[in-house]
Each structure stands twice: as structure tokens, then as C-alpha cells.
Write an enzyme that holds these catalytic residues in place. Structure first.
Site, PDB file in Angstrom:
ATOM      1  N   LYS A 208     -13.971   5.039  15.462  1.00  0.00           N
ATOM      2  CA  LYS A 208     -12.757   5.629  15.538  1.00  0.00           C
ATOM      3  C   LYS A 208     -12.799   6.775  14.100  1.00  0.00           C
ATOM      4  CE  LYS A 208      -9.121   3.894  15.916  1.00  0.00           C
ATOM      5  NZ  LYS A 208      -7.853   4.423  14.374  1.00  0.00           N
ATOM      6  N   ASN A 209     -12.261   5.362  13.272  1.00  0.00           N
ATOM      7  CA  ASN A 209     -11.988   5.777  11.873  1.00  0.00           C
ATOM      8  C   ASN A 209     -12.689   6.443  10.756  1.00  0.00           C
ATOM      9  OD1 ASN A 209      -9.075   4.741  12.858  1.00  0.00           O
ATOM     10  ND2 ASN A 209      -9.536   2.617  11.419  1.00  0.00           N
TER      11      ASN A 209
ATOM     12  N   CYS B  18       5.811   2.887  11.595  1.00  0.00           N
ATOM     13  CA  CYS B  18       4.732   2.572  12.927  1.00  0.00           C
ATOM     14  C   CYS B  18       5.094   1.572  13.155  1.00  0.00           C
ATOM     15  CB  CYS B  18       3.146   2.356  12.350  1.00  0.00           C
ATOM     16  SG  CYS B  18       2.331   1.116  12.126  1.00  0.00           S
TER      17      CYS B  18
ATOM     18  N   ARG C 107       4.060   1.555   6.369  1.00  0.00           N
ATOM     19  CA  ARG C 107       2.607   2.345   5.763  1.00  0.00           C
ATOM     20  C   ARG C 107       3.459   3.735   5.503  1.00  0.00           C
ATOM     21  NH1 ARG C 107      -0.995   2.344  11.016  1.00  0.00           N
ATOM     22  NH2 ARG C 107      -2.703   2.308   9.258  1.00  0.00           N
TER      23      ARG C 107
ATOM     24  N   ASP D 287      -7.892  -5.108  11.279  1.00  0.00           N
ATOM     25  CA  ASP D 287      -7.802  -4.617  12.218  1.00  0.00           C
ATOM     26  C   ASP D 287      -8.738  -5.253  12.868  1.00  0.00           C
ATOM     27  OD1 ASP D 287      -6.346  -2.478  11.723  1.00  0.00           O
ATOM     28  OD2 ASP D 287      -8.314  -1.080  11.646  1.00  0.00           O
TER      29      ASP D 287
ATOM     30  N   ARG E 110      -5.825   4.561  22.862  1.00  0.00           N
ATOM     31  CA  ARG E 110      -6.110   5.099  21.539  1.00  0.00           C
ATOM     32  C   ARG E 110      -7.402   4.662  20.773  1.00  0.00           C
ATOM     33  NH1 ARG E 110      -2.420   3.828  17.823  1.00  0.00           N
ATOM     34  NH2 ARG E 110      -4.115   5.317  16.476  1.00  0.00           N
TER      35      ARG E 110
HETATM   36  C1  UD1 Z   1      -6.611   2.379   8.172  1.00  0.00           C
HETATM   37  C2  UD1 Z   1      -7.308   2.362   9.256  1.00  0.00           C
HETATM   38  C3  UD1 Z   1      -6.669   1.575   9.967  1.00  0.00           C
HETATM   39  C4  UD1 Z   1      -6.828   0.088   9.314  1.00  0.00           C
HETATM   40  C5  UD1 Z   1      -6.419   0.264   7.537  1.00  0.00           C
HETATM   41  C6  UD1 Z   1      -6.315  -0.596   6.823  1.00  0.00           C
HETATM   42  C7  UD1 Z   1      -7.892   4.459   9.656  1.00  0.00           C
HETATM   43  C8  UD1 Z   1      -7.260   6.262  10.781  1.00  0.00           C
HETATM   44  N1  UD1 Z   1      -6.841   4.090  10.272  1.00  0.00           N
HETATM   45  O1  UD1 Z   1      -4.903   2.968   8.016  1.00  0.00           O
HETATM   46  O2  UD1 Z   1      -7.218   0.833  11.153  1.00  0.00           O
HETATM   47  O3  UD1 Z   1      -5.704  -1.026   9.443  1.00  0.00           O
HETATM   48  O4  UD1 Z   1      -7.011   1.765   7.018  1.00  0.00           O
HETATM   49  O5  UD1 Z   1      -7.481  -0.905   7.195  1.00  0.00           O
HETATM   50  O6  UD1 Z   1      -9.116   4.879   8.870  1.00  0.00           O
HETATM   51  N2  UD1 Z   1      -0.774   2.079   0.996  1.00  0.00           N
HETATM   52  C9  UD1 Z   1      -0.085   2.580   0.214  1.00  0.00           C
HETATM   53  N3  UD1 Z   1       0.760   3.751  -0.439  1.00  0.00           N
HETATM   54  C10 UD1 Z   1      -0.217   4.731   0.906  1.00  0.00           C
HETATM   55  C11 UD1 Z   1      -1.019   4.393   1.563  1.00  0.00           C
HETATM   56  C12 UD1 Z   1      -1.629   2.923   1.649  1.00  0.00           C
HETATM   57  O7  UD1 Z   1       0.433   1.846  -0.810  1.00  0.00           O
HETATM   58  O8  UD1 Z   1      -0.406   6.024   0.209  1.00  0.00           O
HETATM   59  C13 UD1 Z   1      -0.437   0.826   1.610  1.00  0.00           C
HETATM   60  C14 UD1 Z   1      -0.798   0.359   3.287  1.00  0.00           C
HETATM   61  O9  UD1 Z   1       0.550  -0.106   2.953  1.00  0.00           O
HETATM   62  C15 UD1 Z   1      -1.522  -1.384   2.913  1.00  0.00           C
HETATM   63  C16 UD1 Z   1      -2.917  -0.928   2.317  1.00  0.00           C
HETATM   64  O10 UD1 Z   1      -2.136   0.532   1.406  1.00  0.00           O
HETATM   65  O11 UD1 Z   1      -0.903  -2.047   2.372  1.00  0.00           O
HETATM   66  C17 UD1 Z   1      -3.833   0.070   3.584  1.00  0.00           C
HETATM   67  O12 UD1 Z   1      -3.625   0.981   3.837  1.00  0.00           O
HETATM   68  P1  UD1 Z   1      -5.023   2.002   4.249  1.00  0.00           P
HETATM   69  O13 UD1 Z   1      -5.409   1.283   3.387  1.00  0.00           O
HETATM   70  O14 UD1 Z   1      -4.121   3.170   3.278  1.00  0.00           O
HETATM   71  O15 UD1 Z   1      -4.042   1.800   5.936  1.00  0.00           O
HETATM   72  P2  UD1 Z   1      -4.335   3.466   6.573  1.00  0.00           P
HETATM   73  O16 UD1 Z   1      -5.643   4.188   5.880  1.00  0.00           O
HETATM   74  O17 UD1 Z   1      -3.451   4.417   7.010  1.00  0.00           O
END
Ligand code: UD1
Length: 416
Positions: free
Chosen positions: A22-23, A116, A121, A304, A396
Site C-alpha cells: 500500500k505505502n 488522526c 501527524r 507499523d 484499508r
Molecule cells: C508513513 C506511512 C505510515 C507509517 C509512517 C512511519 C504511508 C502512506 N504511511 O506515514 O504507515 O506509520 O510513515 O513509518 O507511507 N512528521 C513531522 N512533520 C511532517 C511529517 C512528519 O513532524 O511534516 C513526523 C511525524 O509526526 C512522525 C515522523 O515525522 O513522528 C514520521 O512520520 P512520516 O514518516 O512522515 O509518516 P507518514 O509519511 O505520514
């Protein structure tokens, strides 16, 4: 609303074919916007999230055909720039269309995803990176609005490793004017897989697989024929199910390196793991041993898999300490596991799990995708019947979960 009824206590036995990730599929679907034309994606998992993303692309003007795990996306006629709140709120990854829309049209109107189930997030890094590349973005009525944007190469360092922000900025950089240097990028296989697809489209990316990417913008990209990589989290979830039930299963069509951290933890818990080129055999012990886990960005233990690992530890001999450093609030499964008889104490982002000799079936509620997977594998090991409500979360991210589990000998039924 669908529920899953599971009668536990039978070891899982047999082979299971792992679906596409999915990701990895979602960013690749977004990237098709960068190259007008007909793209062919193979091994696309049939999930609610891939359907939602297809809907987002259709709203933008793409034409999509699905035949089993084959998806054809024609992005020639894309002519709109709005990703509406109703879709983005159901799936955060919809925000991946932001950079491609800015790159192709210089405009965007993409809803902010909001919070979420397990915390705030934020998307601040996505926005800061795009702004560093010259995008003037306003937040208007809950939407990220860009007008007259011309993306330019820039240097940007991530202070937190983020999969989503890395993917977003890679897609912004491939068509930007000049060279972009991204420091401290995420190394998740989904990121590298996107990079490979972009290379196949004609992008110029150096350093793929390292923490520093140098991306030289090109004038245009061509459509692609790409195969989505296997889902490492689905694979590791089945491995955890084998560990918990004392079963013995073979995961087929996987890339073992992608979930090595989970396999090592399961070995530490007493599993026997045999890795081959594209399959892994996992045999669970009579009872798992307690293990300590700290989630980390790839190649560390993935957040995850935190919930599923807590399920394994719930029946282990001894006390396990599980810390989530990525999402500090991601523990909604803990009170539900307690209904099955687990003994878990939560202290902030640390769960102290005192293993019990057996869980007992109960009615529980799924709260998010991985929490649901945790409850399913706990139910498979529990004595008696467990009914899991709100399993739309599972749909999902796990393709045909109950069919795959039934083929491994589980007693599982979807009820309405
Ligand atoms: C992706 C995955 C999700 C997984 C996560 C962490 C997808 C669609 N989803 O989510 O399944 O749990 O990676 O491996 O691929 N952060 C910030 N600012 C930002 C973005 C992120 O502070 O703008 C922080 C988040 O709060 C978190 C960390 O960075 O603590 C990692 O998040 P991130 O890797 O961005 O997660 P997603 O890409 O949303």
C-alpha cells in the site's frame, strides 16, 4: 458494518502470497500526475486506500482502469487541482498530489489532512520543503493553496526523518528548475521504490538508498510501466501471526531484507526463520519469549509493526518493554488487548507487557489499521471466539485478509 469473527487456538500452517505494498503504491500513483500519458502499474493491492487514491486522481481528471492487480492510469486529461477534504480526511496520503500538481500546473488546492486516530501527524515538513523550493503556499479555509508556483531547485534538510515529506519533495524536485539537494531523507523501501519509478520516467536522481539525494530537474517525464514492491508490513504481520499461534508458514513473493528488523525480533522471541531469495519461512515456538522493541525509521523496527509485536509479547513468557519513538500516542490497541486478557501497562509512549499464558476471546473494536491487525493476530491465538468490530480499518490496508488466513487454517468469518 462488517465484523470479523475468529475462533482462536489453531496454529497457522501453509503458504501465503503477499500483496503489493500500500505505502509504495500510493506515492507511485501520485507520481503518475507528473508525466501526462498512460501509466501501467502492476501488483497494485486491491484495498480501500488504493481505491480512495484512484478516486482522488479521477477527481483531478485522470482516467483509471483496474483489472485484478493491474491498474492503468491515464493522466493526459488531468485538468483540476483540488483534492477535497472528504477524501483527504479519510486518507492522509492524498496529500501526495500536492507536489505533482504544483510541478505540473503551478497551482494546488489540497485539503489539509487534520489529525488522526493516534495524534496530530503534522505536514509542516512537506510545506517547509516546498516553500524552500519557491512555492508560495497559503492555508485558506483548510486548504493548501498554491498559485503561480514555479518550483526551483533548493537545499533542504529534514530535521525529522519523514517518509511522506521525502516522497513529496522528491516529486517536487524531479521537474523543478535546477538541482535540489535533500538531506536526512527517509530510507523506507517505499521511498526507494518511488525513486526507481521516477528514474524509469526519465528523472535524474543521485544517491537513491542513501540519506542524501541530489535531484537534477528535467523538462518532462514519460509514462511508466512499473511493478509495486511486496508489502513488508503485511508480510511481517503474517509472520507475527505464525509466531503467536505456534504455526509454521511460508511468506511468498516478498523481499526479506525489507522486513529484516521484524524477522530479527521474531527470532529473538524464539521463532525459526529461513530466508530465501523471494520467500521466508517462519515457525513459531510453543510460547514466544519476551523481547524489548524500540520503533525507528527504516532499517529499524517499523512503527507499523508495533501493535502486532505487542500482541506477540502479550502471550510471551516474561516482561517486554515496547517503545514507539515515531508516534507517541499510537496505542489504541492496548485497552482492546486488555479485553482479551492481556496485561499491559502504558507509560507515555512505552508499553510494559507482562506476558500471560493465554488470551481469551472477547468482543473488541478495531481503532486503526495496524491496531486492527494486532487484534486479529491476538484473536487467532486466543481461546474461544473473538468478534472484532469496525474492520473497515483492516480493509484499508490488508488485501483479502480473511481469505488468506482461512487458507492458512484459521477459523475466521466476515459477518455483517
Ligand atoms: C508513513 C506511512 C505510515 C507509517 C509512517 C512511519 C504511508 C502512506 N504511511 O506515514 O504507515 O506509520 O510513515 O513509518 O507511507 N512528521 C513531522 N512533520 C511532517 C511529517 C512528519 O513532524 O511534516 C513526523 C511525524 O509526526 C512522525 C515522523 O515525522 O513522528 C514520521 O512520520 P512520516 O514518516 O512522515 O509518516 P507518514 O509519511 O505520514
Amino acid at each position: 458494518m462488517d465484523k470479523l469473527r475468529i475462533t482462536g487456538g489453531r496454529p497457522l500452517e501453509g503458504a501465503v502470497r503477499i500483496s503489493g505494498a500500500k505505502n509504495a503504491a500510493l506515492p507511485v500513483m501520485a507520481a503518475t500526475l507528473l508525466a501526462p500519458g498512460v501509466h501501467t502499474l502492476r501488483n497494485v493491492p486491491r484495498l480501500r486506500d488504493t481505491q480512495t487514491f484512484a478516486r482522488v486522481l479521477e477527481i483531478l481528471g485522470a482516467k483509471i482502469a483496474v483489472d485484478g492487480d493491474l491498474m492503468t492510469i491515464d493522466t493526459q486529461g488531468v485538468n483540476a487541482v483540488e483534492a477535497p477534504y472528504d477524501l483527504v480526511k479519510t486518507m492522509r496520503a492524498s496529500i501526495y498530489v500536492l507536489a505533482p500538481l504544483l510541478a505540473r500546473f503551478g497551482q494546488s488546492r489540497v485539503s489539509l489532512p487534520g489529525g488522526c486516530a493516534w495524534g496530530p501527524r503534522p505536514v509542516n515538513l512537506h510545506l517547509a520543503g516546498l516553500q524552500a523550493m519557491g512555492a508560495k503556499l497559503e492555508i485558506e479555509h483548510g486548504y493548501i493553496v498554491g498559485r503561480g508556483v514555479k518550483l526551483k531547485g533548493a537545499s533542504f534538510g529534514f530535521d525529522v526523518v519523514s517518509v511522506g515529506a521525502t516522497v513529496q519533495l522528491m516529486m517536487a524536485a524531479v521537474l523543478a528548475e535546477g538541482t535540489t539537494v535533500l538531506e536526512n531523507v527517509a530510507l523506507e523501501p517505499d521511498v526507494t521504490a518511488l525513486g526507481e519509478v521516477l528514474l524509469a520516467c526519465g528523472a535524474r536522481i543521485e544517491g537513491l538508498g542513501s540519506r542524501r539525494l541530489v535531484i537534477h530537474g528535467v523538462a518532462g517525464l514519460r509514462p511508466v510501466d512499473a511493478t509495486i514492491i511486496p508489502d513488508r508490513i503485511e508480510a511481517a504481520t503474517f509472520a507475527a501471526a505464525a509466531a503467536m499461534t505456534g504455526g509454521s508458514i511460508r511468506l511468498e513473493r516478498v523481499i526479506p531484507d525489507h522486513f529484516e528488523a521484524a524477522l530479527l525480533k521474531l527470532e529473538e522471541a524464539g521463532c525459526t526463520v529461513r530466508r530465501a531469495a523471494d520467500s521466508v519461512a517462519v515457525a513459531g515456538p510453543a510460547r514466544p519469549r519476551a523481547v524489548d522493541v524500540v520503533t525507528q525509521p527504516f532499517p529499524g523496527f517499523p512503527t507499523d509493526m508495533q501493535a502486532q509485536m505487542i500482541a506477540v509479547c502479550a502471550v510471551a513468557s516474561g516482561t517486554s518493554v515496547i517503545e514507539d519513538t515515531i508516534y507517541l500516542d499510537r496505542f489504541t490497541h492496548v485497552p482492546e488487548l486488555a479485553r482479551l486478557g492481556a496485561n499491559i501497562e502504558l507509560k507515555g509512549n512505552v508499553a510494559v507487557v507482562k506476558g500471560v499464558s493465554r488470551l481469551s476471546g472477547a468482543q473488541v473494536m478495531a481503532t486503526d489499521l495496524r491496531a486492527s491487525a494486532c487484534l486479529v493476530i491476538a484473536a487467532l491465538a486466543a481461546e474461544g471466539e473473538t468478534v472484532i468490530d469496525r474492520i473497515y480499518h483492516l480493509d484499508r490496508g490488508y488485501e483479502a485478509l480473511e481469505t488468506k488466513l482461512a487458507a492458512l487454517g484459521a477459523t475466521v468469518q466476515r459477518v455483517n
